[in-house]
Design a protein around this motif. Structure first.
Motif, PDB file in Angstrom:
ATOM      1  N   GLU A  13       4.636  -3.848   4.936  1.00 51.47           N
ATOM      2  CA  GLU A  13       3.702  -4.865   4.549  1.00 51.47           C
ATOM      3  C   GLU A  13       3.811  -5.468   3.149  1.00 51.47           C
ATOM      4  O   GLU A  13       4.339  -4.760   2.384  1.00 51.47           O
ATOM      5  CB  GLU A  13       2.164  -4.104   4.483  1.00 51.47           C
ATOM      6  CG  GLU A  13       1.208  -5.263   4.241  1.00 51.47           C
ATOM      7  CD  GLU A  13      -0.389  -4.618   4.359  1.00 51.47           C
ATOM      8  OE1 GLU A  13      -1.130  -5.453   3.993  1.00 51.47           O
ATOM      9  OE2 GLU A  13      -0.393  -3.367   4.314  1.00 51.47           O
ATOM     10  N   ILE A  66      -5.996  -2.145  -6.888  1.00 51.66           N
ATOM     11  CA  ILE A  66      -5.346  -1.574  -6.050  1.00 51.66           C
ATOM     12  C   ILE A  66      -5.367  -0.119  -6.294  1.00 51.66           C
ATOM     13  O   ILE A  66      -4.971   0.271  -7.785  1.00 51.66           O
ATOM     14  CB  ILE A  66      -3.823  -1.837  -5.835  1.00 51.66           C
ATOM     15  CG1 ILE A  66      -3.722  -3.216  -5.269  1.00 51.66           C
ATOM     16  CG2 ILE A  66      -3.108  -0.832  -4.835  1.00 51.66           C
ATOM     17  CD1 ILE A  66      -4.276  -3.530  -4.162  1.00 51.66           C
ATOM     18  N   TRP A  67      -5.753   0.945  -5.783  1.00 49.35           N
ATOM     19  CA  TRP A  67      -5.873   2.514  -6.261  1.00 49.35           C
ATOM     20  C   TRP A  67      -5.372   3.364  -4.995  1.00 49.35           C
ATOM     21  O   TRP A  67      -5.502   3.072  -3.832  1.00 49.35           O
ATOM     22  CB  TRP A  67      -7.435   2.795  -6.189  1.00 49.35           C
ATOM     23  CG  TRP A  67      -7.668   4.261  -6.683  1.00 49.35           C
ATOM     24  CD1 TRP A  67      -7.247   4.538  -7.936  1.00 49.35           C
ATOM     25  CD2 TRP A  67      -7.999   5.356  -5.962  1.00 49.35           C
ATOM     26  NE1 TRP A  67      -7.478   6.100  -8.192  1.00 49.35           N
ATOM     27  CE2 TRP A  67      -8.032   6.439  -6.943  1.00 49.35           C
ATOM     28  CE3 TRP A  67      -8.608   5.588  -4.812  1.00 49.35           C
ATOM     29  CZ2 TRP A  67      -8.464   7.665  -6.630  1.00 49.35           C
ATOM     30  CZ3 TRP A  67      -9.188   6.785  -4.570  1.00 49.35           C
ATOM     31  CH2 TRP A  67      -9.346   7.662  -5.242  1.00 49.35           C
ATOM     32  N   ARG A  68      -4.085   3.823  -5.548  1.00 44.54           N
ATOM     33  CA  ARG A  68      -3.441   4.518  -4.796  1.00 44.54           C
ATOM     34  C   ARG A  68      -3.025   4.109  -3.613  1.00 44.54           C
ATOM     35  O   ARG A  68      -2.867   4.428  -2.507  1.00 44.54           O
ATOM     36  CB  ARG A  68      -4.239   6.107  -4.134  1.00 44.54           C
ATOM     37  CG  ARG A  68      -4.652   6.818  -5.704  1.00 44.54           C
ATOM     38  CD  ARG A  68      -5.174   8.011  -4.724  1.00 44.54           C
ATOM     39  NE  ARG A  68      -5.538   8.927  -6.063  1.00 44.54           N
ATOM     40  CZ  ARG A  68      -6.094  10.252  -6.053  1.00 44.54           C
ATOM     41  NH1 ARG A  68      -6.807  10.535  -4.712  1.00 44.54           N
ATOM     42  NH2 ARG A  68      -6.458  10.827  -7.227  1.00 44.54           N
ATOM     43  N   GLY A  69      -2.319   2.859  -3.949  1.00 47.95           N
ATOM     44  CA  GLY A  69      -1.576   1.933  -2.961  1.00 47.95           C
ATOM     45  C   GLY A  69      -2.403   1.260  -1.883  1.00 47.95           C
ATOM     46  O   GLY A  69      -2.075   0.449  -1.200  1.00 47.95           O
ATOM     47  N   GLN A  70      -3.870   1.292  -2.097  1.00 52.36           N
ATOM     48  CA  GLN A  70      -4.687   0.430  -1.060  1.00 52.36           C
ATOM     49  C   GLN A  70      -5.592  -0.293  -1.805  1.00 52.36           C
ATOM     50  O   GLN A  70      -6.000  -0.151  -2.872  1.00 52.36           O
ATOM     51  CB  GLN A  70      -5.576   1.478  -0.329  1.00 52.36           C
ATOM     52  CG  GLN A  70      -4.640   2.777   0.593  1.00 52.36           C
ATOM     53  CD  GLN A  70      -4.144   2.105   1.513  1.00 52.36           C
ATOM     54  OE1 GLN A  70      -4.550   1.081   2.066  1.00 52.36           O
ATOM     55  NE2 GLN A  70      -2.834   2.604   1.884  1.00 52.36           N
ATOM     56  N   ASP A 111       5.606   1.554   2.208  1.00 53.73           N
ATOM     57  CA  ASP A 111       4.306   1.151   2.780  1.00 53.73           C
ATOM     58  C   ASP A 111       4.100  -0.434   2.665  1.00 53.73           C
ATOM     59  O   ASP A 111       3.832  -1.076   3.495  1.00 53.73           O
ATOM     60  CB  ASP A 111       3.224   1.950   2.580  1.00 53.73           C
ATOM     61  CG  ASP A 111       3.363   3.384   2.897  1.00 53.73           C
ATOM     62  OD1 ASP A 111       4.075   3.575   3.989  1.00 53.73           O
ATOM     63  OD2 ASP A 111       2.922   4.225   2.364  1.00 53.73           O
ATOM     64  N   ARG A 112       4.182  -0.659   1.362  1.00 49.83           N
ATOM     65  CA  ARG A 112       3.570  -1.979   0.823  1.00 49.83           C
ATOM     66  C   ARG A 112       4.558  -2.540  -0.276  1.00 49.83           C
ATOM     67  O   ARG A 112       4.952  -1.765  -1.213  1.00 49.83           O
ATOM     68  CB  ARG A 112       2.183  -1.828   0.201  1.00 49.83           C
ATOM     69  CG  ARG A 112       1.234  -1.464   1.309  1.00 49.83           C
ATOM     70  CD  ARG A 112      -0.199  -1.401   0.850  1.00 49.83           C
ATOM     71  NE  ARG A 112      -0.810  -2.701   0.822  1.00 49.83           N
ATOM     72  CZ  ARG A 112      -2.068  -2.908   0.410  1.00 49.83           C
ATOM     73  NH1 ARG A 112      -2.842  -2.101  -0.154  1.00 49.83           N
ATOM     74  NH2 ARG A 112      -2.532  -4.250   0.683  1.00 49.83           N
ATOM     75  N   PRO A 121     -13.579   4.406  -4.668  1.00 45.86           N
ATOM     76  CA  PRO A 121     -12.103   4.802  -4.603  1.00 45.86           C
ATOM     77  C   PRO A 121     -11.831   4.491  -6.272  1.00 45.86           C
ATOM     78  O   PRO A 121     -11.272   3.714  -6.832  1.00 45.86           O
ATOM     79  CB  PRO A 121     -11.386   3.648  -4.007  1.00 45.86           C
ATOM     80  CG  PRO A 121     -12.542   2.502  -4.457  1.00 45.86           C
ATOM     81  CD  PRO A 121     -14.092   3.277  -4.034  1.00 45.86           C
ATOM     82  N   ASP A 138       2.942   6.059   0.318  1.00 46.92           N
ATOM     83  CA  ASP A 138       2.145   7.332   0.395  1.00 46.92           C
ATOM     84  C   ASP A 138       1.375   7.204  -1.089  1.00 46.92           C
ATOM     85  O   ASP A 138       1.226   8.233  -1.574  1.00 46.92           O
ATOM     86  CB  ASP A 138       2.800   8.665   0.463  1.00 46.92           C
ATOM     87  CG  ASP A 138       3.536   8.612   1.867  1.00 46.92           C
ATOM     88  OD1 ASP A 138       2.928   7.915   2.752  1.00 46.92           O
ATOM     89  OD2 ASP A 138       4.540   9.384   2.011  1.00 46.92           O
ATOM     90  N   GLY A 139       0.946   6.064  -1.504  1.00 46.85           N
ATOM     91  CA  GLY A 139       0.131   5.903  -2.520  1.00 46.85           C
ATOM     92  C   GLY A 139       0.793   6.075  -3.961  1.00 46.85           C
ATOM     93  O   GLY A 139       0.179   5.907  -5.024  1.00 46.85           O
TER      94      GLY A 139
END
Length: 397
Positions: free
Chosen positions: A51, A393-397, A5-6, A162, A33-34
């Motif tokens: 991304e 960044i927490w869980r990929g976000q 994802d990133r 978060p 997915d995190g």
């Protein structure tokens, strides 16, 4: 590999794998997915992420972990701070009705919403410095209803921000007024632990084994009750005197023994044998003007994992900065930069029983990152009152 994802590229990594910092110059981290799917040299990283983030040479560490706090409480104890400045001891204040009992009264008077509102600024301060996992203990209610209220408030904080919240039941924190200590332990073991376990509100059980707290025999009763309900244990041990609590905790496979200023060689050996982590709390050491330094050399030589935490609480460590806790760990306890950083990442995760989930940059772990505007990891320990966090960044976000 599934398309990430990133991808964070053009970074320098302190993966915290192995025994040191696990440095990777020219590194990258990829997540799906995190979860981390890659952390290592950029040349081997996936190139087709949905991304891509250019870190411009910044450092990435695991998200920070505060593995010992009492973050949820009401009121404050600034008056007691003033009394200590005038010469009163912690024990004298406690015996005069202050200390934990004073906070107990404030907590009992507050509703859950008020506890959440008072605690959010403290939580936000930790998050602003890169914390992604925070342990929160109860222990200021000292009755079933009030302890349940504290734990519910702690869980609710995880829904407001978060952040991962690990909750610990610390009913055996102090003896409430008007009840015998053994009778109170009866209630902790026979009523509180079963109810809290049934409600799924605690990830672990803690106790305060000390002259102004509970005896080793009373503490062992708490450990046995926790074990009967499938809950791991932790312990406030050897802070003010040597009650041999750390060795007792190790006998029960404790996740950690915390404070440890008066820890002896037998306690160190017991912890090393069972893998019980040593959680050092330099904020309390500083705030109480202690002079007995934990046995750092003995812990190192025995291979006991050393974690650092804020011990955020109203009476003895009103600290909401893991960066300052690291500086204190270095200046007061003479920990190295690598030990300090491991203490708030890898070793702190182990102290919560979460070493397989967080604390290092490795494939399979939660993508909890702290991205820093620094030239060297030593800056995170060296600076005082300065926050170089670029992004959390927490869980990929």
């Amino acid at each position: 590999m599934v398309r990430p994802d990133r991808l964070w590229r053009n970074a320098r990594l302190a993966t915290m794998t192995g025994d040191g910092l696990g440095v990777v110059e020219g590194g990258a981290v990829a997540a799906t997915d995190g979860r981390i799917v890659y952390a290592g040299p950029a040349d081997d990283a996936p190139t087709d992420a949905a991304e891509v983030k250019d870190c411009d040479g910044r450092w990435i560490t695991p998200g920070l972990v505060d593995c010992h706090t009492h973050l949820v409480y009401a009121g404050n104890r600034a008056t007691e701070f003033e009394q200590r400045l005038e010469g009163a001891s912690y024990e004298e204040i406690a015996r005069a009705g202050g200390g934990i009992v004073a906070t107990m009264q404030a907590v009992r008077a507050a509703d859950e919403a008020a506890l959440i509102a008072e605690s959010l600024p403290r939580l936000d301060a930790l998050i602003a410095e890169g914390a992604t996992t925070i342990e929160i203990k109860s222990g200021y209610g000292l009755s079933l209803d009030a302890e349940l209220k504290l734990l519910r408030a702690a869980k609710a904080l995880g829904g407001r921000r978060p952040v991962r919240i690990a909750t610990t039941f610390l009913g055996a924190h102090a003896v409430p007024p008007g009840i015998d200590a053994d009778a109170y332990i009866d209630a902790v073991c026979g009523t509180m632990i079963p109810a809290i376990a049934d409600a799924g509100l605690a990830d672990a059980v803690d106790a305060f084994c000390e002259r102004v707290g509970f005896t080793p025999a009373q503490t062992e009763r708490v450990f046995k009750a926790a074990a009967a309900h499938g809950l791991p244990v932790k312990l406030h041990a050897e802070q003010l005197s040597n009650s041999h609590g750390a060795a007792l905790a190790a006998c029960y496979g404790a996740l950690s023994a915390d404070h440890l200023e008066h820890l002896d060689a037998a306690g160190i050996a017991a912890m090393a044998k069972t893998g019980t982590a040593a959680v050092l709390l330099p904020g309390a050491f500083y705030f109480m003007r202690d002079t007995q330094v934990p046995p750092i050399r003995g812990l190192r030589e025995a291979g006991v994992g050393i974690a650092l935490a804020t011990d955020c609480n109203p009476g003895t460590s009103p600290l909401t900065s893991l960066l300052l806790a690291m500086n204190m760990g270095a200046t007061l306890f003479r920990l190295t930069v690598a030990e300090c950083l491991a203490g708030v990442t890898r070793e702190a995760a182990k102290a919560l029983g979460l070493g397989g989930e967080i604390g290092t940059l490795e494939a399979g772990k939660s993508c909890d990152l702290a991205i820093w505007d620094i030239e060297t990891p030593a800056e995170l320990v060296y600076r005082i009152g300065f926050n170089p966090l670029h992004q959390r960044i927490w869980r990929g976000q």
